[in-house]
Design a protein around this motif. Structure first.
Motif: not given
Ligand SMILES: Cc1cc2nc3c(=O)[nH]c(=O)nc-3n(C[C@H](O)[C@H](O)[C@H](O)COP(=O)(O)OP(=O)(O)OC[C@H]3O[C@@H](n4cnc5c(N)ncnc54)[C@H](O)[C@@H]3O)c2cc1C
Length: 384
Positions: A35, A38, A41-43, A47, A49, A185, A344-345, A348-349
């Protein structure tokens, strides 16, 4: 670590990457997670929900998958509890869907039809757990609420803290032997039509299977795979409000129809979110316009929050796919590589269940749910 061989490697330490790695190590696979941490990071901004039963915006394909994902949640939360992985903030706090202004009455009616039709089709939740309530009862549940024109209440809607959940899963995975590395990576290792590992900050690491769970940054691997991965950052700003000396621990979540919502937490806190800024690019900062929208909307729906203090504003980049659905599973024509992105949004679900299914594929098993509707093939065009 040069020349080291793993059964599996996961790119990304947001919820998707962490949960995929957890399922892999739980099945006995020697696994590496890399990791880069960055900003945006969305996670870390989510929120939290978890309430597909009150969703009326997304397609039936989304809803059916989300309903399965919601069913899986308690199973994994319980496992994490048994493994003493740490608090996740998971709680069934309930949720209100309300119409406040006149322009929301029609969308409220449409939402009511969809919500209750879906309940009928699935045979759950029970009417006691998902029903209409009076404006007075809605205000009693959430005291800062405006006078509403309609309200639906889900008693079993849940919330989770994305940061805590991610940390708990990581701790549980590490206890099961996950190797964690902070780094970037740079590229995938390829031999002919197979991905055989990755290059992390100049080091070559071999892996039997590689998961791309890089959130909004996942698209960067498309070129090397000869495909387009249509996932782009959608900025979300979200504001944490503090209500001194107020017990918010029993308040439900609230959503209305101007795209915003509120999530109460037990520490006298209400989180009001979130902007959906499609086309924002990789720019994870707060903006004046974004914060204005958040505050205006929070006070429109809940004027009783006018005295709240602003504790914090978080910003995340949601990995939004071209059609809004997750992008999961293998890449046709290239063996050994799997996608777990595009949530997308609703990551977490959906994310825990998506991660379980992708891990199953990586282990050579048939996933419990057919991933075809979420495969890259639905929009893949060869670029090389
Ligand atoms: C304001 C907001 C509210 C939200 N509310 C909700 C909600 O209520 N309910 C719900 O279900 N979802 C919600 N979401 C959506 C949810 O948060 C995201 O869909 C989810 O967290 C995405 O997770 P992820 O692991 O795909 O991405 P991320 O959490 O963005 O993690 C990606 C990771 O990959 C790493 N990475 C990328 N490229 C590389 C590389 N080349 N080498 C090493 N590491 C790399 C990044 O550094 C980062 O740490 C919300 C999002 C936001 C922004």
């Amino acid at each position: 670590m040069d020349g080291t061989r793993f059964d599996a490697a996961v790119i990304g330490g947001g919820l998707l990457g962490t949960a995929t790695a957890y399922h892999l190590v739980s099945a006995g696979a020697r696994t590496l997670l890399v990791d880069r941490g960055d900003a945006g990071r969305a996670t870390d901004a989510g929120a939290g929900i978890l309430s597909p039963e009150t969703n009326s915006r997304d397609s039936d394909a989304w809803f059916d998958f989300a309903a399965e994902a919601a069913d899986y949640y308690p199973t994994l939360i319980e496992r994490l509890r048994d493994e003493q992985a740490g608090d996740t903030g998971f709680a069934r706090c309930g949720k209100l869907v309300v119409a406040v202004s006149d322009d929301e009455v029609e969308p409220f009616g449409r939402a009511r039809r969809i919500i209750f039709e879906r309940r009928q089709r699935r045979g759950r939740p029970k009417p006691d757990d998902l029903h209409e309530i009076s404006p007075e009862d809605a205000r009693e549940l959430f005291p800062p609420l405006a006078r509403v024109q309609g309200a639906i209440y889900s008693r079993t809607a849940a919330r989770v803290d994305g940061r805590l959940l991610n940390a708990a899963i990581l701790a549980a995975a590490e206890a099961r032997g996950l190797v964690i590395r902070t780094g970037s990576v740079e590229r995938l290792l390829r031999e002919g039509d197979a991905v055989t590992g990755l290059v992390v900050d100049g080091e070559r690491i071999h892996a039997g299977a590689v998961a791309i769970a890089g959130g909004a940054w996942s698209e960067a691997f498309g070129k090397q795979l000869g495909v387009s991965i249509p996932v782009a950052p959608q900025r979300g700003q979200i504001i944490h409000l503090g209500l001194r000396r107020t017990d918010t621990s029993r308040w439900p979540m609230v959503s209305a129809f101007h795209e915003q919502y509120m999530v109460p937490w037990p520490d006298s806190r209400v989180v009001a979110g979130a902007t959906r800024e499609t086309g924002s690019g990789f720019a994870p900062h707060t903006t004046t316009a974004g914060v204005r929208v958040l505050l205006e909307e929070a006070l429109r729906v809940a004027p009783g929050l006018a005295d709240a203090e602003i504790r914090e504003i978080r910003v995340g980049l949601r990995p939004l796919s071209a059609d809004g659905l997750p992008v999961l599973g293998g890449v046709s024509g290239v063996a050994g590589v799997f996608l777990a992105t595009g949530h997308g949004p609703s990551g977490l679900t959906l994310g825990l269940y998506s991660a379980k299914l992708v891990a199953e594929q990586m282990l050579g098993l048939a996933p419990a749910t057919d991933l075809t509707p979420f495969s890259l093939a639905r929009f893949t065009r060869r670029t090389t």
